[in-house]
Structures are given as structure tokens and as C-alpha cells.
Design a protein around this motif. Structure first.
Motif, PDB file in Angstrom:
ATOM      1  N   HIS A 268       0.822  -1.323  -0.138  1.00 22.48           N
ATOM      2  CA  HIS A 268       0.313   0.036  -0.071  1.00 22.48           C
ATOM      3  C   HIS A 268       0.942   1.470   0.064  1.00 22.48           C
ATOM      4  O   HIS A 268       0.384   2.454   0.449  1.00 22.48           O
ATOM      5  CB  HIS A 268      -0.863  -0.042   1.210  1.00 22.48           C
ATOM      6  N   ALA A 269       2.142   1.135  -0.152  1.00 16.56           N
ATOM      7  CA  ALA A 269       3.121   2.365  -0.298  1.00 16.56           C
ATOM      8  C   ALA A 269       2.587   3.119  -1.525  1.00 16.56           C
ATOM      9  O   ALA A 269       2.345   2.721  -2.448  1.00 16.56           O
ATOM     10  CB  ALA A 269       4.314   1.924  -0.381  1.00 16.56           C
ATOM     11  N   PRO A 270       2.618   4.632  -1.355  1.00 12.97           N
ATOM     12  CA  PRO A 270       2.142   5.613  -2.455  1.00 12.97           C
ATOM     13  C   PRO A 270       2.974   5.502  -3.525  1.00 12.97           C
ATOM     14  O   PRO A 270       4.198   5.070  -3.525  1.00 12.97           O
ATOM     15  CB  PRO A 270       2.343   6.937  -1.631  1.00 12.97           C
ATOM     16  N   GLY A 271       2.453   5.418  -4.573  1.00 12.79           N
ATOM     17  CA  GLY A 271       3.309   5.484  -5.951  1.00 12.79           C
ATOM     18  C   GLY A 271       3.923   4.123  -6.198  1.00 12.79           C
ATOM     19  O   GLY A 271       5.193   4.368  -7.097  1.00 12.79           O
ATOM     20  N   THR A 272       3.428   3.075  -5.804  1.00 15.60           N
ATOM     21  CA  THR A 272       3.988   1.850  -5.847  1.00 15.60           C
ATOM     22  C   THR A 272       3.400   0.836  -6.840  1.00 15.60           C
ATOM     23  O   THR A 272       2.152   0.622  -6.329  1.00 15.60           O
ATOM     24  CB  THR A 272       4.517   1.230  -4.531  1.00 15.60           C
ATOM     25  N   LEU A 273       4.086   0.257  -7.780  1.00 14.16           N
ATOM     26  CA  LEU A 273       3.557  -0.726  -8.627  1.00 14.16           C
ATOM     27  C   LEU A 273       4.318  -2.022  -8.598  1.00 14.16           C
ATOM     28  O   LEU A 273       5.417  -2.049  -8.437  1.00 14.16           O
ATOM     29  CB  LEU A 273       3.707  -0.340 -10.104  1.00 14.16           C
ATOM     30  N   ILE A 274       3.653  -3.227  -8.127  1.00 16.32           N
ATOM     31  CA  ILE A 274       4.217  -4.407  -7.831  1.00 16.32           C
ATOM     32  C   ILE A 274       3.702  -5.495  -8.804  1.00 16.32           C
ATOM     33  O   ILE A 274       2.432  -5.568  -9.014  1.00 16.32           O
ATOM     34  CB  ILE A 274       4.047  -4.826  -6.350  1.00 16.32           C
ATOM     35  N   THR A 275       4.642  -6.269  -9.460  1.00 17.09           N
ATOM     36  CA  THR A 275       4.209  -7.265  -9.997  1.00 17.09           C
ATOM     37  C   THR A 275       4.975  -8.508  -9.358  1.00 17.09           C
ATOM     38  O   THR A 275       6.084  -8.476  -8.822  1.00 17.09           O
ATOM     39  CB  THR A 275       4.628  -7.367 -11.577  1.00 17.09           C
ATOM     40  N   PRO A 276       4.509 -10.055  -9.413  1.00 20.77           N
ATOM     41  CA  PRO A 276       4.747 -10.967  -8.566  1.00 20.77           C
ATOM     42  C   PRO A 276       6.210 -11.722  -9.357  1.00 20.77           C
ATOM     43  O   PRO A 276       5.909 -12.937  -9.530  1.00 20.77           O
ATOM     44  CB  PRO A 276       3.589 -11.760  -8.452  1.00 20.77           C
ATOM     45  N   HIS A 277       7.064 -11.259  -9.476  1.00 17.88           N
ATOM     46  CA  HIS A 277       8.418 -11.863  -9.973  1.00 17.88           C
ATOM     47  C   HIS A 277       8.219 -12.495 -11.072  1.00 17.88           C
ATOM     48  O   HIS A 277       8.170 -13.709 -11.493  1.00 17.88           O
ATOM     49  CB  HIS A 277       8.926 -12.937  -9.182  1.00 17.88           C
ATOM     50  N   VAL A 278       7.574 -11.909 -12.426  1.00 16.20           N
ATOM     51  CA  VAL A 278       7.200 -12.477 -13.680  1.00 16.20           C
ATOM     52  C   VAL A 278       8.165 -11.986 -14.734  1.00 16.20           C
ATOM     53  O   VAL A 278       7.670 -11.985 -15.875  1.00 16.20           O
ATOM     54  CB  VAL A 278       5.806 -12.188 -13.885  1.00 16.20           C
ATOM     55  N   GLY A 279       9.355 -11.714 -14.436  1.00 20.42           N
ATOM     56  CA  GLY A 279      10.260 -11.111 -15.492  1.00 20.42           C
ATOM     57  C   GLY A 279      10.439 -12.261 -16.486  1.00 20.42           C
ATOM     58  O   GLY A 279      10.455 -11.973 -17.701  1.00 20.42           O
ATOM     59  N   GLY A 280      10.677 -13.397 -16.061  1.00 21.19           N
ATOM     60  CA  GLY A 280      11.084 -14.450 -16.879  1.00 21.19           C
ATOM     61  C   GLY A 280       9.852 -15.358 -17.407  1.00 21.19           C
ATOM     62  O   GLY A 280       9.751 -15.539 -18.593  1.00 21.19           O
ATOM     63  N   PRO A 281       8.999 -15.570 -16.543  1.00 22.76           N
ATOM     64  CA  PRO A 281       7.909 -16.389 -16.917  1.00 22.76           C
ATOM     65  C   PRO A 281       6.940 -15.872 -18.058  1.00 22.76           C
ATOM     66  O   PRO A 281       6.187 -14.887 -17.827  1.00 22.76           O
ATOM     67  CB  PRO A 281       7.144 -16.843 -15.784  1.00 22.76           C
ATOM     68  N   SER A 282       7.055 -16.174 -19.121  1.00 21.57           N
ATOM     69  CA  SER A 282       6.307 -15.755 -20.374  1.00 21.57           C
ATOM     70  C   SER A 282       6.342 -16.637 -21.502  1.00 21.57           C
ATOM     71  O   SER A 282       7.151 -17.646 -21.663  1.00 21.57           O
ATOM     72  CB  SER A 282       6.765 -14.297 -20.911  1.00 21.57           C
ATOM     73  N   THR A 283       5.671 -16.538 -22.632  1.00 27.09           N
ATOM     74  CA  THR A 283       5.489 -17.396 -23.696  1.00 27.09           C
ATOM     75  C   THR A 283       7.230 -17.265 -24.532  1.00 27.09           C
ATOM     76  O   THR A 283       7.424 -18.385 -25.344  1.00 27.09           O
ATOM     77  CB  THR A 283       4.650 -17.074 -24.809  1.00 27.09           C
ATOM     78  N   ALA A 284       7.868 -16.344 -23.951  1.00 24.51           N
ATOM     79  CA  ALA A 284       9.195 -16.261 -24.713  1.00 24.51           C
ATOM     80  C   ALA A 284      10.205 -17.481 -23.979  1.00 24.51           C
ATOM     81  O   ALA A 284      11.365 -17.568 -24.556  1.00 24.51           O
ATOM     82  CB  ALA A 284       9.881 -15.181 -24.473  1.00 24.51           C
TER      83      ALA A 284
END
Length: 318
Positions: A268-284
């Protein structure tokens, strides 16, 4: 090589394309019983995204393993396994496997944070029309800390967006065809120039806590910190202080702790966007993982050294 060499793969061999016929392939994805006696394994591909316990579980019994191949760019989760590797065994990371996917996410995080996409997503269910003036990516100065393969791939994706400057930082200064790469010791003088700072460095004892209170204090007001490296590269307490004050913003694919537990103030920190460690997992991922393993196994079968060696059994992490 002989046909008695067992090769452990986290995917069925048939899914990876043509592999050397002189090797015996066994499928183990990190769950359940081992597919054979680990002592017969010569080449171990670490199961992807199954955690440290699964990754290291067979290694104590892999007394003849010669290559341990991760499918991750970082190998910090394998540090507990280093003392288990036989002398001369090679630990390899994923090389270029994640460059494309991680760089793609870094760009997405930057654009989303700059243009207020999280606010728009929250406003949509409430049917709230809330236009606002947002900072662009164009004309911004972007500092990339960790200018290796992923850092270079991030730069490739930034340039078409007309950034004012890309400032490259690595462990040591050097000159490249792209331009100068600054040493990490130059960060105190570089950070005040950067409106966006992207962390893409491996996690080592040198980089742990690199983005601490002093690092963050040197970033200019309103700057964006993007972390696609590892959570512990950032001092979470120091970052929270800057976010809660509203002075800095953050876009984080990785956190410390991770997974980020319910109730943690970062959520809930202001100005913060979080994704759950998904830099690698993709169709690539899978096509590139298959290409990596085909190349490494071809070298192994031919008696040639593998690529992307980061440590050797009996020696410290490179």
C-alpha cells in the motif's frame, strides 16, 4: 561421452527438439521421487521456479555430476548448493535466456508507472473518469544499474521511446560500442542525474542492499526506481521511507521479502506498482530454454566446455 551418462531435464526431452542421441534423458521437475539414482547424473538441469529446496535436494547424492544448469539469470538460489558440487563440476546460469522477457517487463513497468496505468485500472470499476498530467518516458534520463545482457536489452527497448539519455553502470567501468559503461563506484555522482533508475544487477554480497538509504537519497525528487533484479538489492525499509514521504516512486517485479506477505506495507505504499516476479515467465521462455539446453547438451556430448559458467565445484561463486 557414453550412453551411461544420465541427463536430468525438467521437461520431457521430446519437447526440447533434437538432442544428442548418445545421452540418456530423464525427466524430473522438482516434485516427487527422483527418476533414477542421482549418483548416475552427469548433467543436471535445475527445475524452474520450484524453489531452493527442490533445486538443491538431489545434489548431495550427485557425486559425479559435471554440469549443473540453471534456467535463471541469477543463481543466488543455488548458493547453498555450491559446497555440494563435486570438485570441477560447473554451475551455469541461463545466459541470454531471460534478456527479452525481462527487458520487456522493465519497459512495461516504466511505461505503466510513468503514465499512471495503475490509477486508471483502479478507476475503471468505479466508472471514474480522472484525467491527469503524467510524466512521459520520452526525454527522461534513465540509469541502468547492471549493464549485462538484460541491461543491454532494456536499453534496446528504451531508445525507440526517445529517452534523453541512457546511463550505463556495471561492476567495472569499460568502453563499449554503445558508449561508456560507468563503474558502480561512480553511482553517487550519477544518481542525481537520473529520473528513472532500473536495477538489473545480479544479487551478490556486493550488490545486496546496494539501493540503500544513501543511494535512494541521491535520486532526484519524483524519480522512479524499477527493480527487475532481486529483491534484496534494495533496502526495503529505506525504500518505504522514501515512498511514504512521496518523494520517490517504485515499480517492483521483485521484493524483499519475497513472496511479499499479506499486510506488508509495500503493498500500500504510495506511488508503488508491484508485479509478482514475472520477468522471466512468459511465452518467450520455453523456446529459448529449449534452444539453450540443445546448445549446452551438444557441447557436453562433444566433450566441449559449456557456456555461461558462473562457478566451479570447490571454488567460490564468480
Amino acid at each position: 561421452m557414453t550412453t551411461t551418462a544420465d541427463i536430468w531435464l525438467p521437461y520431457p526431452a521430446a519437447e526440447l527438439g533434437p538432442l544428442p542421441e548418445s545421452l540418456t534423458y530423464l525427466h524430473w521437475d522438482g516434485r516427487g521421487d527422483f527418476p533414477a539414482d542421482p549418483a548416475r547424473c552427469a548433467f543436471y538441469t535445475v527445475p524452474y521456479l520450484q524453489g531452493t529446496e527442490a533445486a538443491c535436494r538431489p545434489l548431495e547424492r550427485m557425486t559425479r555430476v559435471r554440469v549443473v544448469q540453471t534456467l535463471t539469470a541469477g543463481v543466488d538460489h543455488m548458493l547453498p548448493a555450491l559446497p555440494l558440487l563435486p570438485p570441477g563440476a560447473l554451475l551455469c546460469n541461463a545466459g541470454e535466456l531471460h534478456n527479452t522477457s525481462t527487458a520487456e517487463l522493465a519497459l512495461a513497468l516504466i511505461l505503466a508507472a510513468q503514465r499512471g496505468i495503475p490509477d486508471a485500472v483502479r478507476a475503471q470499476p468505479a466508472e471514474r473518469w480522472a484525467p491527469a498530467f503524467r510524466p512521459s518516458l520520452a526525454d527522461r534520463r534513465v540509469l541502468i544499474v547492471g549493464f549485462g545482457g538484460i541491461g543491454a536489452a532494456i536499453e534496446d527497448r528504451l531508445l525507440p521511446f526517445e529517452v534523453a539519455e541512457v546511463i550505463r553502470v556495471a561492476s567495472r567501468a569499460r568502453t563499449t560500442a554503445r558508449g561508456p559503461v560507468h563503474g558502480v563506484d561512480e553511482l553517487p555522482g550519477l544518481l542525481p542525474r537520473a529520473e528513472i533508475v532500473v536495477l538489473a544487477t545480479p544479487l551478490t554480497e556486493t550488490t545486496r542492499g546496494l539501493a540503500g538509504a544513501d543511494f535512494l537519497a541521491r535520486m532526484p525528487d519524483g524519480a522512479l526506481l524499477v527493480n527487475v533484479a532481486r529483491g534484496p538489492v534494495v533496502d526495503t525499509k529505506a525504500l518505504l521511507a522514501e515512498l511514504d514521504s512521496g518523494r520517490l516512486r517504485a515499480a517492483l517485479d521483485v521484493t524483499d521479502p519475497e513472496p511479499l506477505p499479506a499486510g506488508h506495507p509495500l503493498w500500500h505504499a504510495p506511488g508503488t506498482l508491484i508485479t509478482p516476479h514475472v520477468g522471466g515467465p512468459s511465452t518467450a521462455f520455453l523456446p529459448r530454454a529449449a534452444r539453450l539446453l540443445r546448445g549446452q547438451l551438444a557441447r557436453f556430448a562433444a566433450g566441449e566446455p559449456p557456456q555461461y559458467v558462473v562457478a566451479t565445484g570447490g571454488a567460490p561463486l564468480a
